[in-house]
Design an enzyme around this catalytic site. Structure first.
Site, PDB file in Angstrom:
ATOM      1  N   GLU A 134      31.131  59.130  33.417  1.00 50.75           N
ATOM      2  CA  GLU A 134      30.901  58.681  34.954  1.00 50.75           C
ATOM      3  C   GLU A 134      31.732  57.472  35.264  1.00 50.75           C
ATOM      4  OE1 GLU A 134      26.925  58.533  33.800  1.00 50.75           O
ATOM      5  OE2 GLU A 134      26.904  56.650  34.234  1.00 50.75           O
ATOM      6  N   LYS A 136      32.453  53.327  36.184  1.00 49.39           N
ATOM      7  CA  LYS A 136      31.754  52.260  36.272  1.00 49.39           C
ATOM      8  C   LYS A 136      32.052  51.571  37.283  1.00 49.39           C
ATOM      9  CE  LYS A 136      32.150  48.203  32.750  1.00 49.39           C
ATOM     10  NZ  LYS A 136      31.841  47.323  33.843  1.00 49.39           N
ATOM     11  N   ASP A 138      31.659  48.527  40.012  1.00 48.08           N
ATOM     12  CA  ASP A 138      32.090  47.273  40.008  1.00 48.08           C
ATOM     13  C   ASP A 138      31.130  46.368  41.184  1.00 48.08           C
ATOM     14  OD1 ASP A 138      33.494  45.141  39.108  1.00 48.08           O
ATOM     15  OD2 ASP A 138      35.074  45.091  39.989  1.00 48.08           O
ATOM     16  N   TYR A 247      21.967  54.656  37.249  1.00 44.97           N
ATOM     17  CA  TYR A 247      22.898  55.525  36.169  1.00 44.97           C
ATOM     18  C   TYR A 247      22.189  55.190  34.856  1.00 44.97           C
ATOM     19  CZ  TYR A 247      24.341  50.425  35.806  1.00 44.97           C
ATOM     20  OH  TYR A 247      24.601  49.267  35.913  1.00 44.97           O
ATOM     21  N   LYS A 343      37.772  50.514  30.364  1.00 44.01           N
ATOM     22  CA  LYS A 343      38.171  49.713  31.397  1.00 44.01           C
ATOM     23  C   LYS A 343      39.594  50.216  31.771  1.00 44.01           C
ATOM     24  CE  LYS A 343      36.504  45.951  32.012  1.00 44.01           C
ATOM     25  NZ  LYS A 343      35.493  45.041  32.318  1.00 44.01           N
ATOM     26  N   CYS A 437      50.352  17.632  61.314  1.00 42.82           N
ATOM     27  CA  CYS A 437      50.990  19.034  61.518  1.00 42.82           C
ATOM     28  C   CYS A 437      52.258  19.276  60.964  1.00 42.82           C
ATOM     29  CB  CYS A 437      50.823  19.545  63.115  1.00 42.82           C
ATOM     30  SG  CYS A 437      51.338  21.111  63.172  1.00 42.82           S
ATOM     31  N   CYS A 455      45.354  21.351  63.641  1.00 42.54           N
ATOM     32  CA  CYS A 455      46.077  20.571  64.580  1.00 42.54           C
ATOM     33  C   CYS A 455      45.345  20.919  66.006  1.00 42.54           C
ATOM     34  CB  CYS A 455      47.388  21.326  64.488  1.00 42.54           C
ATOM     35  SG  CYS A 455      48.515  21.141  65.838  1.00 42.54           S
ATOM     36  N   CYS A 460      51.313  22.926  70.494  1.00 43.12           N
ATOM     37  CA  CYS A 460      51.955  23.297  69.091  1.00 43.12           C
ATOM     38  C   CYS A 460      52.824  24.670  69.075  1.00 43.12           C
ATOM     39  CB  CYS A 460      50.852  22.756  67.976  1.00 43.12           C
ATOM     40  SG  CYS A 460      51.502  23.509  66.334  1.00 43.12           S
TER      41      CYS A 460
HETATM   42  S1  IVH Z   1      24.906  51.963  31.471  1.00 42.75           S
HETATM   43  C1  IVH Z   1      22.337  50.763  28.045  1.00 42.75           C
HETATM   44  N1  IVH Z   1      26.528  53.033  33.433  1.00 42.75           N
HETATM   45  O1  IVH Z   1      28.598  47.817  33.732  1.00 42.75           O
HETATM   46  C2  IVH Z   1      23.389  51.086  29.239  1.00 42.75           C
HETATM   47  N2  IVH Z   1      26.679  50.714  33.295  1.00 42.75           N
HETATM   48  O2  IVH Z   1      28.529  46.082  30.445  1.00 42.75           O
HETATM   49  C3  IVH Z   1      23.478  49.984  30.110  1.00 42.75           C
HETATM   50  N3  IVH Z   1      27.869  49.426  35.075  1.00 42.75           N
HETATM   51  O3  IVH Z   1      26.667  45.231  33.757  1.00 42.75           O
HETATM   52  C4  IVH Z   1      24.646  50.414  31.236  1.00 42.75           C
HETATM   53  N4  IVH Z   1      28.499  51.387  36.284  1.00 42.75           N
HETATM   54  O4  IVH Z   1      25.784  47.117  35.216  1.00 42.75           O
HETATM   55  C5  IVH Z   1      26.253  51.695  32.896  1.00 42.75           C
HETATM   56  N5  IVH Z   1      27.615  53.965  35.244  1.00 42.75           N
HETATM   57  C6  IVH Z   1      27.380  53.072  34.553  1.00 42.75           C
HETATM   58  C7  IVH Z   1      27.916  51.785  34.966  1.00 42.75           C
HETATM   59  C8  IVH Z   1      27.368  50.742  34.457  1.00 42.75           C
HETATM   60  C9  IVH Z   1      28.749  49.781  36.140  1.00 42.75           C
HETATM   61  C10 IVH Z   1      27.807  47.994  34.572  1.00 42.75           C
HETATM   62  C11 IVH Z   1      26.306  47.600  34.353  1.00 42.75           C
HETATM   63  C12 IVH Z   1      26.541  46.495  33.162  1.00 42.75           C
HETATM   64  C13 IVH Z   1      28.187  46.649  32.818  1.00 42.75           C
HETATM   65  C14 IVH Z   1      28.130  46.942  31.245  1.00 42.75           C
END
Ligand code: IVH
Length: 699
Positions: A134, A136, A138, A247, A343, A437, A455, A460
């Protein structure tokens, strides 16, 4: 999937309530009304698929507010009206997480993922493991606790063991339900983890507003989201329109005698349960795979479409699907062994700070711009980076010759994260902020409490050019074919010296310039002529009054029939306008008290530009003043929304239902119950679209 019948049932109930509004909804209906509002909040904030207009939602919301204010004993903590806290939060108490909030181990390539799978299989002694993948997200992480179906606590991650209690801010995030029926699954208490985000559009809007108000914009949506969670004014939090994805379920207890719900046996099932309970879990984004190869393909697929998503993601998270296996694999002190982050390629790079240039904006603001050795970041070569003001240079301790870390998140403008002071050679030099300026050499000033040097010479040349560029720009007068480069060229050649000069350009001379053919001159001439008809709000925005962005420009345009009426507005009167605070009002007042500006406006009017607000004039003439209208059935030529707008523009009002207060019911094909009802009320006139247009004077 929500069953079609459920949607229909809720829609019928919505219509019923909208109709009942005129009569007043009895207090006994309060819980039904809340139910309807929660249903529509879920449609809007979780499913992103509303079934009613904002106006209809507001009507229902206000009706609930009214009943609750008349019957305060009926207010419940999870009522949709109770999201907004009263007053400021004093402090965010530190609270302990029920289970430590661990971070994830990172991986950067497919070998890392293959390695993760190998270790996972060794730990579980299995040949194959089912994984979920799924996005991640941000943003900033959040923990939510629900007890007996009610949200009782929201907290930030903090140091992983303890975080800040930010419940009142979590309540402002409308994709976080205030109550959810966990008891249906036998759950008494539950802690859920998720990520709070600000989507790209709202982030850009917010940054635009900051820039207009003279503040440096926020670096990226991640900082914006986590920073917002710690704001002490819940109303401000609400305005930023945060969203939340959930999540992970980190902890739960069951009601006496209840078995573990089947859904909680897998990660995919847990997210499904959360989705069914009204949360925004990555239900659609999550996929289950039986091998790591397919997981890798899915991660690559997402990396490609990363920029098309409405929010920022910085990778994917791969999780072992079966909870029993998760427990078996356990965790290290820092991260679980059953999950890993993949990542995406970094959107960061290091480069050398070559020089800092100082640019003069249209309001005279001096912006330092870092010139760096051009470097590719996420497919774009970055060579220039705004540093916004002197404080930013000081805070980041920047020196010419420094190696700097640069980040560019998605659509976000690039920024310097920091200088790498550790690798200085001693040859670096201090950045000197100018006192005069760089264009007209007049002395620079800084207002008390501001970070920006200015300025203040309004003649100007740099400011004049920037004002013209802004005036012709797309969001202002939208004069196609003019553009920044042409403004600069014409100005340098003495062909234009101010905004009114746009309308008296010497096209014979322009025709003699290189690159200006007959066709391009004709096009430019035509778009200049067309711009004379632009709406008043665009003209106001184009004037570049400090702090007046597009929204404020619209507010101002609505407030008058002619722009020069603002000459007589006091600051107090201006403050009464929507979203106009003292600072903005002061700036507008200053603009309309400056004789050079008034002269310019008079000149523009004499050149044929529209300073009057046509809509307002129509409404003032308002042949429909005091009359209410309702439209039903399919009209032969007009769309319902357009017909309503026409009625309103002529001073009429749109009724929410048929009652004795209604003057005209405009009927199209297949009109139903409204027509039947109207026939029973003598005072309601039933007319056709044709007759409606005649009343408007359009036929
Ligand atoms: S699972 C034990 N799922 O990523 C499981 N984390 O270092 C814990 N994050 O700060 C996290 N999307 O806030 C999980 N789909 C996702 C996520 C997610 C973002 C963030 C989470 C944490 C960092 C992991």
């Amino acid at each position: 999937m929500v069953a079609k019948e459920t949607i229909q049932k809720q829609q019928t109930a919505t219509t019923k309530f909208l109709k009942q509004l005129e009569k007043g909804i009895p207090a006994t209906e309060i819980e039904n009304l809340r139910h309807i509002l929660r249903f529509h909040e879920h449609r809007y904030y979780v499913l992103n698929d509303p079934l009613v207009s904002d106006f209809e939602y507001d009507q229902l919301y206000k009706a609930l507010e009214k009943i609750e204010s008349e019957n305060t004993s009926l207010i419940t903590a999870d009522s949709p009206t109770q999201r907004v806290a009263k007053g400021l939060t004093k402090d965010f108490p530190t609270v302990q997480h029920l289970v430590p909030m661990l971070s994830l181990d990172n991986s950067y390539n497919q070998e890392d993922l293959i390695d993760f799978d190998r270790k996972a299989r060794e730990l579980t002694r299995l040949d194959k493991i089912e994984y979920c993948a799924e996005p991640k997200f941000d943003g900033g992480s959040i923990s939510l606790i629900y007890e007996n179906d009610v949200l009782v606590r929201g907290a930030t991650r903090g140091n992983g063991l303890e975080g800040d209690e930010i419940t009142s801010n979590a309540r402002q995030i409308r994709s976080i339900p205030l109550s959810a029926a966990f008891s249906r699954f036998g759950i008494q208490l539950i802690e859920i983890r998720g990520e709070v985000l600000i989507n790209k559009t709202n982030f850009a809007k917010y940054n635009q507003q900051l820039i207009e108000e003279g503040y440096p914009p926020l670096a990226n949506p991640r900082n914006a989201a986590s920073g917002t969670l710690r704001i002490k004014d819940p109303l401000e939090v609400r305005k930023r329109n945060l969203e939340a994805f959930v999540y992970n379920i980190s902890y739960y207890t069951l009601l006496p005698g209840q078995p573990v719900p089947e859904k909680l046996e897998t990660h995919a099932g847990s997210l499904e349960m959360l989705w069914e309970l009204g949360f925004r879990s990555p239900q659609k984004e999550l996929k289950v795979f039986s091998s790591i190869d397919k997981v890798i393909d899915y991660c690559n697929e997402y990396e490609v479409k990363r920029d098309d998503l409405p929010y920022e993601i910085d990778g994917m998270v791969i999780k072992t699907n079966r909870v029993e296996l998760q427990d078996k694999m356990g965790m290290t002190t820092h991260h679980p062994r059953w999950a890993i982050a993949y990542k995406f390629k970094a959107r960061q790079a290091t480069s050398k700070l070559l020089n800092v240039e100082f640019q003069v904006g249209r309001t005279g603001s001096i912006t330092p711009v870092a010139k760096i050795q051009p470097v590719p970041i996420g497919g774009v070569t970055v060579g220039s980076i705004s540093l916004f003001n002197e404080d930013v240079i000081k805070e980041k301790d920047l020196m010419i010759g420094d190696r700097v870390l640069v980040e560019r998140a998605g659509d976000v403008i690039p920024y310097i994260v920091k200088s790498l002071a550790e690798v200085r050679t001693g040859d670096e030099t201090k950045i000197k902020f100018p006192q005069h300026c760089p264009v007209c050499h007049s002395k620079l000033y800084k207002e008390e409490g501001e970070a920006v040097w200015r300025c203040i010479n309004i003649e100007c040349p740099a400011q004049v050019v920037e004002r013209i560029i802004h005036f012709v720009s797309k969001d202002a007068m939208d004069i196609r074919g003019f553009g920044e480069a042409n403004v600069r060229k014409f100005y340098d050649l003495g062909l234009i010296k101010d905004i009114p000069g746009i309308y008296s350009l010497d096209f014979t001379k322009i025709g003699e310039l290189e690159g200006f053919g007959k066709k391009s001159i004709e096009n430019l001439q035509q778009s200049i002529i067309n711009s004379k008809k632009q709406t008043l709000n665009r003209l106001i925005f184009g004037l570049g009054i400090r702090f007046v962005g597009q929204t404020t420009a619209k507010t101002l345009a609505h407030a008058v029939s002619h722009l020069l009426e603002f000459k007589n507005f006091t600051v107090e009167q201006l403050v009464e306008l929507e979203d106009v605070g003292p600072k903005v009002a002061g700036s507008i007042h200053h603009f309309f008290s400056t004789s050079a500006n008034l002269q310019m406006l008079e000149q523009l009017e004499s050149l044929g530009l529209r300073l009057n607000n046509e809509k307002k004039e129509l409404a003032a003439e308002g042949n429909l003043q005091g009359l209410t209208f309702l439209f039903t059935g399919t009209l032969p030529t007009l769309k319902r929304g357009d017909a309503e707008q026409m009625a309103e523009q002529h001073g009429g009002k749109i009724a929410s239902g048929v009652s004795s207060k209604l003057n005209y019911l405009v009927v199209g094909d297949d009109a139903g119950s409204k027509l039947e009802k109207a026939k029973k009320i003598n005072t309601v006139k039933i007319i056709s679209e044709d007759e409606f247009l005649k009343i408007l004077g359009k036929k």
